[in-house]
Design a protein around this motif. Structure first.
Motif, PDB file in Angstrom:
ATOM      1  N   LYS A  52      14.947  -6.228  15.284  1.00 31.78           N
ATOM      2  CA  LYS A  52      13.920  -6.839  14.452  1.00 31.78           C
ATOM      3  C   LYS A  52      12.689  -7.070  15.307  1.00 31.78           C
ATOM      4  CE  LYS A  52      15.690  -7.601  10.307  1.00 31.78           C
ATOM      5  NZ  LYS A  52      15.030  -7.204   9.061  1.00 31.78           N
ATOM      6  N   PRO A  53      11.486  -6.940  14.724  1.00 29.90           N
ATOM      7  CA  PRO A  53      10.286  -7.235  15.494  1.00 29.90           C
ATOM      8  C   PRO A  53      10.304  -8.677  15.963  1.00 29.90           C
ATOM      9  CG  PRO A  53       9.742  -6.105  13.451  1.00 29.90           C
ATOM     10  CD  PRO A  53      11.190  -6.481  13.379  1.00 29.90           C
ATOM     11  N   SER A  54       9.893  -8.905  17.188  1.00 30.20           N
ATOM     12  CA  SER A  54       9.862 -10.269  17.714  1.00 30.20           C
ATOM     13  C   SER A  54       8.649 -11.010  17.192  1.00 30.20           C
ATOM     14  CB  SER A  54       9.832 -10.234  19.240  1.00 30.20           C
ATOM     15  OG  SER A  54       8.667  -9.583  19.687  1.00 30.20           O
ATOM     16  N   VAL A  55       8.800 -12.320  17.072  1.00 27.98           N
ATOM     17  CA  VAL A  55       7.706 -13.178  16.648  1.00 27.98           C
ATOM     18  C   VAL A  55       7.291 -14.003  17.847  1.00 27.98           C
ATOM     19  CG1 VAL A  55       6.971 -14.963  15.044  1.00 27.98           C
ATOM     20  CG2 VAL A  55       8.696 -13.301  14.340  1.00 27.98           C
ATOM     21  N   SER A  56       6.029 -13.995  18.171  1.00 25.42           N
ATOM     22  CA  SER A  56       5.576 -14.714  19.357  1.00 25.42           C
ATOM     23  C   SER A  56       5.666 -16.214  19.144  1.00 25.42           C
ATOM     24  CB  SER A  56       4.128 -14.340  19.664  1.00 25.42           C
ATOM     25  OG  SER A  56       3.252 -15.074  18.841  1.00 25.42           O
ATOM     26  N   GLY A  97       0.792  -1.220   0.000  1.00 26.05           N
ATOM     27  CA  GLY A  97       0.000   0.000   0.000  1.00 26.05           C
ATOM     28  C   GLY A  97       0.819   1.263   0.000  1.00 26.05           C
ATOM     29  N   ASP A  98       0.533   2.126   0.967  1.00 31.37           N
ATOM     30  CA  ASP A  98       1.152   3.448   1.030  1.00 31.37           C
ATOM     31  C   ASP A  98       2.666   3.394   1.242  1.00 31.37           C
ATOM     32  OD1 ASP A  98       0.885   6.411   1.245  1.00 31.37           O
ATOM     33  OD2 ASP A  98       1.579   6.046   3.291  1.00 31.37           O
ATOM     34  N   LEU A  99       3.179   2.277   1.771  1.00 29.69           N
ATOM     35  CA  LEU A  99       4.629   2.179   1.975  1.00 29.69           C
ATOM     36  C   LEU A  99       5.400   2.326   0.665  1.00 29.69           C
ATOM     37  CD1 LEU A  99       5.306  -0.641   4.612  1.00 29.69           C
ATOM     38  CD2 LEU A  99       5.722   1.819   4.831  1.00 29.69           C
ATOM     39  N   GLU A 100       4.786   1.928  -0.445  1.00 31.59           N
ATOM     40  CA  GLU A 100       5.492   2.017  -1.729  1.00 31.59           C
ATOM     41  C   GLU A 100       5.735   3.473  -2.136  1.00 31.59           C
ATOM     42  OE1 GLU A 100       5.379  -0.234  -6.074  1.00 31.59           O
ATOM     43  OE2 GLU A 100       3.508   0.083  -4.970  1.00 31.59           O
ATOM     44  N   ARG A 101       4.945   4.373  -1.589  1.00 35.55           N
ATOM     45  CA  ARG A 101       5.118   5.792  -1.901  1.00 35.55           C
ATOM     46  C   ARG A 101       6.016   6.498  -0.884  1.00 35.55           C
ATOM     47  NH1 ARG A 101      -0.277   4.734  -3.330  1.00 35.55           N
ATOM     48  NH2 ARG A 101      -1.058   5.259  -1.242  1.00 35.55           N
ATOM     49  N   ARG A 102       6.535   5.748   0.074  1.00 34.68           N
ATOM     50  CA  ARG A 102       7.401   6.323   1.098  1.00 34.68           C
ATOM     51  C   ARG A 102       8.857   5.924   0.853  1.00 34.68           C
ATOM     52  NH1 ARG A 102       4.190   4.984   6.774  1.00 34.68           N
ATOM     53  NH2 ARG A 102       2.064   5.436   6.045  1.00 34.68           N
ATOM     54  N   PRO A 103       9.819   6.724   1.334  1.00 35.43           N
ATOM     55  CA  PRO A 103      11.238   6.356   1.184  1.00 35.43           C
ATOM     56  C   PRO A 103      11.552   5.125   2.031  1.00 35.43           C
ATOM     57  CG  PRO A 103      10.999   8.274   2.605  1.00 35.43           C
ATOM     58  CD  PRO A 103       9.645   8.031   2.009  1.00 35.43           C
ATOM     59  N   PRO A 104      12.536   4.336   1.616  1.00 35.32           N
ATOM     60  CA  PRO A 104      12.863   3.090   2.335  1.00 35.32           C
ATOM     61  C   PRO A 104      13.717   3.342   3.573  1.00 35.32           C
ATOM     62  CG  PRO A 104      14.282   3.315   0.435  1.00 35.32           C
ATOM     63  CD  PRO A 104      13.312   4.483   0.374  1.00 35.32           C
ATOM     64  N   THR A 105      13.161   4.037   4.551  1.00 35.10           N
ATOM     65  CA  THR A 105      13.896   4.358   5.763  1.00 35.10           C
ATOM     66  C   THR A 105      13.815   3.200   6.759  1.00 35.10           C
ATOM     67  OG1 THR A 105      11.946   5.347   6.787  1.00 35.10           O
ATOM     68  CG2 THR A 105      13.349   6.803   5.466  1.00 35.10           C
ATOM     69  N   VAL A 106      14.657   3.274   7.792  1.00 33.68           N
ATOM     70  CA  VAL A 106      14.611   2.275   8.860  1.00 33.68           C
ATOM     71  C   VAL A 106      13.221   2.253   9.494  1.00 33.68           C
ATOM     72  CG1 VAL A 106      15.467   1.722  11.168  1.00 33.68           C
ATOM     73  CG2 VAL A 106      17.082   2.322   9.356  1.00 33.68           C
ATOM     74  N   GLU A 107      12.650   3.433   9.730  1.00 31.37           N
ATOM     75  CA  GLU A 107      11.324   3.522  10.349  1.00 31.37           C
ATOM     76  C   GLU A 107      10.277   2.787   9.512  1.00 31.37           C
ATOM     77  OE1 GLU A 107       8.014   6.918  11.654  1.00 31.37           O
ATOM     78  OE2 GLU A 107       9.864   7.493  10.621  1.00 31.37           O
ATOM     79  N   HIS A 108      10.312   3.004   8.204  1.00 36.80           N
ATOM     80  CA  HIS A 108       9.302   2.376   7.347  1.00 36.80           C
ATOM     81  C   HIS A 108       9.531   0.874   7.221  1.00 36.80           C
ATOM     82  CE1 HIS A 108       8.664   6.570   5.414  1.00 36.80           C
ATOM     83  NE2 HIS A 108       7.867   6.389   6.468  1.00 36.80           N
ATOM     84  N   TRP A 109      10.784   0.436   7.224  1.00 37.41           N
ATOM     85  CA  TRP A 109      11.050  -0.996   7.179  1.00 37.41           C
ATOM     86  C   TRP A 109      10.652  -1.669   8.486  1.00 37.41           C
ATOM     87  CZ3 TRP A 109      11.445  -4.610   3.774  1.00 37.41           C
ATOM     88  CH2 TRP A 109      11.819  -4.295   2.469  1.00 37.41           C
ATOM     89  N   LYS A 110      10.812  -0.962   9.607  1.00 39.01           N
ATOM     90  CA  LYS A 110      10.363  -1.520  10.884  1.00 39.01           C
ATOM     91  C   LYS A 110       8.850  -1.722  10.876  1.00 39.01           C
ATOM     92  CE  LYS A 110      14.004  -0.051  14.091  1.00 39.01           C
ATOM     93  NZ  LYS A 110      14.337   0.761  15.282  1.00 39.01           N
ATOM     94  N   LEU A 111       8.113  -0.764  10.293  1.00 41.36           N
ATOM     95  CA  LEU A 111       6.662  -0.912  10.172  1.00 41.36           C
ATOM     96  C   LEU A 111       6.330  -2.130   9.311  1.00 41.36           C
ATOM     97  CD1 LEU A 111       3.721  -0.016  10.456  1.00 41.36           C
ATOM     98  CD2 LEU A 111       4.100   1.571   8.540  1.00 41.36           C
ATOM     99  N   HIS A 112       7.000  -2.265   8.175  1.00 39.08           N
ATOM    100  CA  HIS A 112       6.810  -3.422   7.294  1.00 39.08           C
ATOM    101  C   HIS A 112       7.038  -4.724   8.052  1.00 39.08           C
ATOM    102  CE1 HIS A 112       8.526  -6.573   4.694  1.00 39.08           C
ATOM    103  NE2 HIS A 112       7.709  -6.136   3.756  1.00 39.08           N
ATOM    104  N   ASP A 113       8.170  -4.810   8.748  1.00 41.30           N
ATOM    105  CA  ASP A 113       8.529  -6.061   9.424  1.00 41.30           C
ATOM    106  C   ASP A 113       7.610  -6.357  10.603  1.00 41.30           C
ATOM    107  OD1 ASP A 113      10.500  -6.303   7.562  1.00 41.30           O
ATOM    108  OD2 ASP A 113      12.167  -5.879   8.908  1.00 41.30           O
ATOM    109  N   GLN A 114       7.105  -5.300  11.251  1.00 41.59           N
ATOM    110  CA  GLN A 114       6.189  -5.529  12.367  1.00 41.59           C
ATOM    111  C   GLN A 114       4.857  -6.096  11.873  1.00 41.59           C
ATOM    112  OE1 GLN A 114       6.842  -5.235  15.844  1.00 41.59           O
ATOM    113  NE2 GLN A 114       5.054  -6.571  15.595  1.00 41.59           N
ATOM    114  N   ILE A 115       4.402  -5.629  10.716  1.00 37.80           N
ATOM    115  CA  ILE A 115       3.161  -6.169  10.141  1.00 37.80           C
ATOM    116  C   ILE A 115       3.345  -7.634   9.769  1.00 37.80           C
ATOM    117  CG2 ILE A 115       1.602  -6.027   8.149  1.00 37.80           C
ATOM    118  CD1 ILE A 115       2.060  -2.965   8.239  1.00 37.80           C
ATOM    119  N   ILE A 116       4.479  -7.979   9.169  1.00 36.83           N
ATOM    120  CA  ILE A 116       4.745  -9.381   8.841  1.00 36.83           C
ATOM    121  C   ILE A 116       4.816 -10.210  10.119  1.00 36.83           C
ATOM    122  CG2 ILE A 116       6.411 -10.974   7.809  1.00 36.83           C
ATOM    123  CD1 ILE A 116       4.939  -9.286   5.748  1.00 36.83           C
TER     124      ILE A 116
END
Length: 245
Positions: free
Chosen positions: A231-235, A94-113
């Motif tokens: 990295k986001p933790s996985v339960s 979604g909207d992440l594709e329109r955002r720069p590939p920063t650490v903050e945005h990658w953390k959001l990506h990885d947390q969703i996964i």
């Protein structure tokens, strides 16, 4: 065909070769659509050499250029056409594709996964898809690929994100810890035995993300996403996840 027939096919999941987004770490679902770079072309040619002479029945690909090019190079080696399927496009971030590939945005990506693999299937990428929507389109694509047939050997050229979800969700014997934490490198080959019974799809993982066919410069692999300390933790739920609904 009897309603009780079990269809069994061999599926080769081939991640695309290297492209500029692997170096810039940009999110790429639809708007960002680079072709293969020089190393990616070399990787695709070596992958084509691996499949040359093997009894392949069909080749499918994501419509994104990097996957389509990879499939076309393999297809030339095995003398088959390529069928593009929208269902195998990369995860809709979604909207992440329109955002720069920063650490903050990658953390959001990885947390969703990580949420997905913890059983929070309704967590959604902003303006993108959730786990259940992604899994539904993966299944739709696979049903098109097998098309009521059995005994076929099929190549699908696509993306690391969607292939990882496919394996973790459909392959009962997948060792989930290394699949979640490990990489699916460019032009890695994953082999599954896919069984279909009515509306049920079940995979048997035979080979995970092998790059043994790559050599020289093609084997100089780069991580597909931004690397950072936390990295986001996985339960524990994620490690016990068998199949998604």
């Amino acid at each position: 065909m009897s309603s009780s027939t079990v269809l069994t096919n061999t599926i080769y999941l081939v991640r695309h070769g290297e492209n500029p987004a692997n170096l810039t770490k940009e999110f790429s679902y639809r708007l960002v659509d680079y072709p293969l770079n020089a190393k990616g072309l070399l990787q695709a040619r070596q992958t084509a050499a691996f499949f040359r002479g093997q009894p392949i029945d069909a080749i499918y690909a994501s419509p994104l250029r990097r996957a389509r090019q990879t499939a076309e190079i393999i297809a030339e080696a095995v003398a088959l056409p390529v069928t593009l399927l929208e269902e195998f496009r990369e995860i809709n971030v979604g909207d992440l594709e329109r955002r720069p590939p920063t650490v903050e945005h990658w953390k959001l990506h990885d947390q969703i996964i990580a949420d997905w693999y913890s059983g929070n299937y309704l967590t959604r990428f902003p303006e993108g898809e959730n786990f259940l929507e992604l899994l539904q389109r993966i299944r739709q694509g696979l049903r098109k690929v097998i098309a009521g047939q059995s005994g076929r050997r099929i190549i699908i050229a696509g993306h690391g994100g969607i292939f990882t979800v496919l394996v973790k969700s459909l392959c009962y014997n997948a060792d989930r810890a290394p699949i979640y934490h490990g990489a699916m490198d460019n032009c890695a080959i994953t082999e599954i035995e896919l069984q279909a019974f009515e509306e049920v799809l079940v995979g048997n993982l035979r080979l995970w993300a092998s790059t043994a066919h790559l050599s020289g410069q093609a084997a100089e692999l780069v991580p597909g996403q931004l690397q950072y300390a936390e990295k986001p933790s996985v339960s524990p739920i994620a490690e016990g996840l068998s199949t998604a609904p």
